[in-house]
Design an enzyme around this catalytic site. Structure first.
Site, PDB file in Angstrom:
ATOM      1  N   THR A 151      -7.601   3.125  -4.502  1.00 34.59           N
ATOM      2  CA  THR A 151      -6.261   2.823  -5.007  1.00 34.59           C
ATOM      3  C   THR A 151      -6.286   1.613  -5.932  1.00 34.59           C
ATOM      4  O   THR A 151      -5.658   1.622  -6.998  1.00 34.59           O
ATOM      5  CB  THR A 151      -5.279   2.603  -3.837  1.00 34.59           C
ATOM      6  OG1 THR A 151      -5.343   3.734  -2.970  1.00 34.59           O
ATOM      7  CG2 THR A 151      -3.864   2.415  -4.327  1.00 34.59           C
ATOM      8  N   CYS A 152      -7.014   0.580  -5.551  1.00 35.83           N
ATOM      9  CA  CYS A 152      -7.088  -0.624  -6.391  1.00 35.83           C
ATOM     10  C   CYS A 152      -7.776  -0.314  -7.711  1.00 35.83           C
ATOM     11  O   CYS A 152      -7.337  -0.765  -8.780  1.00 35.83           O
ATOM     12  CB  CYS A 152      -7.827  -1.738  -5.662  1.00 35.83           C
ATOM     13  SG  CYS A 152      -7.033  -2.256  -4.128  1.00 35.83           S
ATOM     14  N   SER A 153      -8.840   0.470  -7.652  1.00 36.98           N
ATOM     15  CA  SER A 153      -9.571   0.827  -8.872  1.00 36.98           C
ATOM     16  C   SER A 153      -8.749   1.721  -9.790  1.00 36.98           C
ATOM     17  O   SER A 153      -8.974   1.739 -11.004  1.00 36.98           O
ATOM     18  CB  SER A 153     -10.891   1.505  -8.510  1.00 36.98           C
ATOM     19  OG  SER A 153     -11.756   0.571  -7.885  1.00 36.98           O
TER      20      SER A 153
ATOM     21  N   THR B 256     -11.958  -0.327  -3.922  1.00 31.39           N
ATOM     22  CA  THR B 256     -11.244   0.704  -3.169  1.00 31.39           C
ATOM     23  C   THR B 256     -10.605   1.652  -4.188  1.00 31.39           C
ATOM     24  O   THR B 256     -10.309   1.263  -5.312  1.00 31.39           O
ATOM     25  CB  THR B 256     -10.176   0.103  -2.239  1.00 31.39           C
ATOM     26  OG1 THR B 256      -9.194  -0.567  -3.031  1.00 31.39           O
ATOM     27  CG2 THR B 256     -10.789  -0.864  -1.231  1.00 31.39           C
TER      28      THR B 256
END
Length: 178
Positions: free
Chosen positions: A65-67, A63
């Protein structure tokens, strides 16, 4: 056949509901076993933590934001070591193959950070750090959080109010707390 499908759906819903109902872990509590799949393993194993560790929970591999969040931990790994951190563990409710592919995408030359698959959401559920992300990600997922753990005892827990944002769980903020 319909009754089998209905029974399976009921079981899945009951499991998800029980996972979502756990109270969130608090500082001073003992961390439950971290039984997950490391990207290098083919089966679930309990990860043995020692010293001061940082556990970063994310809603989903790949995703946006996570990346964007995880490279801060990779880039600042040495600064975490200077502050006494013995390991950084990124945990997501994804399978080990997705986590391995994500690790290769984030750090094609390798990283000392461990990416762990909590594929059934057991750890997220046991810590009360799970939410229903069905509309966006298809099922229960880990909240976005960072735990600082010292010898199996939770020292602090930072949980994002909005799992789609990184405001208190970025690497620089956590480093400043150590």
């Amino acid at each position: 056949m319909a009754s089998i499908i209905a029974g399976a759906a009921h079981t899945a819903h009951s499991t998800a509901a029980s996972l979502l109902s756990s109270a969130q872990i608090q500082p001073g509590k003992t961390l439950p076993p971290l039984k997950v799949k490391d990207t290098s393993l083919k089966r679930a194993e309990t990860v043995q933590l020692s010293g001061t560790t940082v556990i970063v929970g994310v809603p989903g591999a790949f995703t946006g934001t996570c990346s964007a969040q995880i490279p801060g931990y990779t880039d600042n790994y040495e600064a975490f070591k200077v502050k006494g951190v013995t390991g950084i563990y990124v945990v997501a409710v994804n399978d080990q193959f997705v986590m391995n592919a994500w690790k290769e995408k984030l750090a094609p030359n390798g990283t000392p950070i461990h990416l762990l698959a909590d594929d059934q959401g057991e750890f997220a559920g046991a810590t009360g750090l799970i939410f229903d992300a069905t509309p966006l990600l298809g099922g229960p997922r880990s909240k976005r959080y960072v735990m600082i753990v010292k010898n199996h005892e939770v020292g602090s827990v930072a949980v994002e109010e909005d799992p789609g944002k990184v405001t208190i769980t970025d690497a620089k903020t956590i480093l400043a707390q150590l």
